[in-house]
Scaffold this active site. Structure first.
Site, PDB file in Angstrom:
ATOM      1  NE  ARG A  16      -6.962   4.444   5.960  1.00  0.00           N
ATOM      2  CZ  ARG A  16      -6.326   5.471   6.482  1.00  0.00           C
ATOM      3  NH1 ARG A  16      -6.635   5.904   7.670  1.00  0.00           N
ATOM      4  NH2 ARG A  16      -5.377   6.085   5.808  1.00  0.00           N
ATOM      5  CB  CYS A  35      -4.070  11.010  12.051  1.00  0.00           C
ATOM      6  SG  CYS A  35      -2.491  10.315  12.452  1.00  0.00           S
ATOM      7  CG  ASP A  68       3.403   1.175   9.557  1.00  0.00           C
ATOM      8  OD1 ASP A  68       3.008   2.017  10.383  1.00  0.00           O
ATOM      9  OD2 ASP A  68       3.668   1.460   8.372  1.00  0.00           O
ATOM     10  NE  ARG A 105       1.117  10.054  10.383  1.00  0.00           N
ATOM     11  CZ  ARG A 105       0.530   9.107   9.656  1.00  0.00           C
ATOM     12  NH1 ARG A 105      -0.666   8.695   9.938  1.00  0.00           N
ATOM     13  NH2 ARG A 105       1.161   8.588   8.621  1.00  0.00           N
ATOM     14  CE  LYS A 144      -1.625   1.466   4.144  1.00  0.00           C
ATOM     15  NZ  LYS A 144      -1.223   2.843   4.489  1.00  0.00           N
ATOM     16  CG  ASN A 145       2.342   2.702   3.523  1.00  0.00           C
ATOM     17  OD1 ASN A 145       1.185   3.051   3.246  1.00  0.00           O
ATOM     18  ND2 ASN A 145       2.754   2.480   4.757  1.00  0.00           N
TER      19      ASN A 145
END
Ligand code: EPU
Length: 420
Positions: free
Chosen positions: A397, A117, A305, A122, A22-23
Site C-alpha cells: 500500500r 481501522c 508512521d 479514527r 504517498k500521503n
C-alpha cells in the site's frame, strides 16, 4: 497472496532513491476534482493506495493516463457521480479526501464512512464539523455521510485536534468557497504544504499552509497545473532506520532533510552518524547503538508512521527505552510479531517498553498494517535465519519496490508470488 522471504542477518550498504510521498500524492489526486482542466502530477509513487485513489477518481469521472514523466488527470467528466462507495473506502481510509473537493465543486457528495481501522478508531468528526462551519449540511445514514451546500461560505474554524486529512479536506473545500476561510489548529505536516503548493499553482489563494493557521481566499474556479509531489519522508525514515539497525552505511537521495528533523536528531542521540545535505541523508555507524525514548506527536514531532520501525531499532540498542504512542490508540500490533522473533517488549496502553539488545531469530510472521509490516521487514534484516512475512499487501500500500531497494542495499530478500 505474495510473501517476503528475508535471510538475515545482513548489513545494508549503498544508495537508493526515494519516491514521491504517498500521503502527499493522495490529496493531490483528490484535488483534481476541483477543476475541469487537466492536472499533471509527477513523481507519484507506484503503490497500491495510489492505484486505489485513481480507481475511485475514475468512478467519479476523472480519467487518468500515464504521461511522459507522471500521470495526467482529466477531470472533465466530473458532474454526475458524487459518491465514494463502501467497496473502495473500506480498502483505503484516505478515500475520505474526495469529500471536500466534491462538495465544493458539485454542491453535494456522498462518501461511505470509513469506520475503524487496524491502528485505531479514527473518526472524521473534525472533517464534518469543518464542512458544516463552511455552510454544509451533513447527514449520516446507512453507513454513508452525505454533505450538501448550494455554495460554501468562507468561515473561521478551529480543529479540536490537528488532523492531517481533515486539514487537507477543509483546505480544498475552502478554495472554492465564497469569501475568506481561516482554519486554526491545523496539522502542520509537510504534505499539507505540498498540497497548498499544488492548489496555488491551480489558482487558489492560500496563506500559512504548513503552519497552524491557514487563510484561504475563495476563488470562482481553479485551473490546470503541473506539480511534482514532495519526497516521502516516511519511506526515507524507514530506510534510514534499516541502515541504523543493521549497523550499515545507507544514503537516501531526492529527500528533504528538514522534514525529518525529529528522526535525524533521535538517530544522532542513539549514537548513529548522520550526515544531511540539501537532498541527501546518509546514516552510518557511530559506535554502540544507544536506547533512547520516543514520544510520537503531530509534525514536527516524531512521526507515528515511523514508530513501529523505531521499535525494531530499539530491540538492537544497548539498554531499555520507552516508546509512547500519542496519535493512534492501537498502534503496537507489530509487537506480538516482534516478540515471536525474540524481542523483549512490554506494552501497557500507549507505552511500549523495549529491552535491548535481543538476539532476534527468524520466524514466520504476519503483517497487520502498513508500518507494522515495515517494522517486521527491518527486524528480519537482523534476525538469524530465514524470516517469511505474510500479508505483504499491507506493505504494498505504501512502499514501492521495497524488496528491490533492499536488494540494492545488499539485503537477501525475495518476493514469492502466491502463484509460484
Ligand atoms: N481524529 C479525530 N477526528 C477527526 C480526525 C482525526 O479524532 O475528525 C484523530 C484520529 O483518530 C487520530 C488523530 O486525530 O487519533 C490524528 O489523525 P489524522 O486525522 O491526522 O490522521 P489521518 O489524516 O487519517 C494521516 C496519514 C496517516 C498518518 C496520520 C498521522 C494520510 C493519507 N494518512 O492520517 O498515514 O498516520 O495522518 O500522521 O495522510 C500511513 O501512511 O501509514 C498512515 C496511517
Amino acid at each position: 497472496m505474495d510473501y517476503l522471504r528475508i535471510q538475515g542477518p545482513s548489513r545494508l550498504s549503498g544508495t537508493i532513491d526515494i519516491e514521491g510521498a504517498k500521503n502527499a500524492a493522495l490529496p493531490a489526486l483528490a484535488a483534481s476534482l476541483l477543476t475541469e482542466e487537466p492536472l499533471d502530477l509527477l513523481r507519484l509513487p507506484n503503490v497500491r493506495d495510489i492505484a486505489t485513489m485513481r480507481k475511485l477518481l475514475s468512478h467519479l469521472g476523472v480519467d487518468s493516463d500515464e504521461c511522459e514523466d507522471g500521470v495526467r488527470l482529466m477531470p472533465a467528466g466530473v458532474s454526475q457521480v458524487d459518491d465514494a462507495p463502501y467497496e473502495l473506502v473500506k480498502t483505503m481510509r484516505a478515500s475520505v479526501l474526495v469529500l471536500g473537493p466534491l462538495l465544493a465543486r458539485l454542491g453535494h457528495a456522498r462518501v461511505s464512512l470509513p469506520g475503524g481501522c487496524a491502528i485505531g478508531v479514527r473518526p472524521i468528526d473534525q472533517h464534518l464539523a469543518g464542512l458544516e462551519a463552511l455552510g454544509a449540511s451533513v447527514l449520516l445514514e446507512h453507513g454513508y455521510v452525505t454533505v450538501t451546500a448550494r455554495k460554501l461560505q468562507g468561515a473561521r474554524f478551529r480543529f479540536s485536534l490537528p488532523t492531517v486529512t481533515g486539514t487537507e479536506n477543509l483546505l480544498m473545500a475552502a478554495c472554492l468557497a465564497r469569501g475568506t476561510t481561516v482554519l486554526e489548529n491545523c496539522a502542520r505536516e509537510p504534505e499539507i504544504r505540498d498540497l497548498a503548493d499544488l492548489l496555488s499553482k491551480m489558482g487558489a489563494r492560500i496563506r500559512g499552509a504548513g503552519g497552524n493557521r491557514i487563510e484561504i481566499e475563495g476563488v470562482d474556479r481553479l485551473g490546470s497545473a503541473r506539480h511534482t509531489v514532495l519526497a516521502d519522508r516516511i519511506e526515507t525514515g524507514t530506510y534510514l532506520l534499516a541502515g541504523a539497525l543493521t549497523q550499515g552505511d545507507v544514503t537516501v537521495q531526492g529527500v528533504e532533510p528538514a522534514d525529518l528533523a525529529s528522526l535525524l536528531e533521535k538517530l544522532g542521540e542513539c549514537g548513529c552518524h548522520v550526515d544531511a545535505s540539501e537532498s541527501e541523508i546518509r546514516v552510518a555507524p557511530g559506535g554502540v547503538l544507544r536506547a533512547r525514548d520516543v514520544v510520537t506527536a503531530p509534525h514536527p514531532g516524531f512521526p507515528t508512521d515511523l514508530q513501529a520501525q523505531y521499535v525494531a531499532l530499539m530491540t538492537q540498542a544497548d539498554g531499555s527505552s520507552t516508546i509512547c504512542e500519542t496519535v493512534f490508540e492501537n498502534r503496537f500490533q507489530h509487537v506480538p510479531e516482534l516478540r515471536r522473533m525474540g524481542a523483549d517488549i512490554e506494552v501497557d496502553g500507549s507505552f511500549a517498553r523495549v529491552h535491548g539488545r535481543s538476539a532476534l531469530s527468524a520466524a514466520r510472521v504476519m503483517a497487520t498494517d502498513l508500518r507494522a509490516s515495515a517494522s517486521l521487514v527491518l527486524a528480519a534484516l537482523v534476525a538469524q535465519g530465514e524470516t517469511t512475512i505474510e500479508r505483504i499487501y499491507h506493505l504494498d500500500r505504501g512502499y514501492a519496490r521495497m524488496e528491490k531497494k533492499l536488494q540494492t542495499l545488499g539485503a537477501r530478500v525475495e518476493r514469492v508470488s502466491a502463484s509460484s
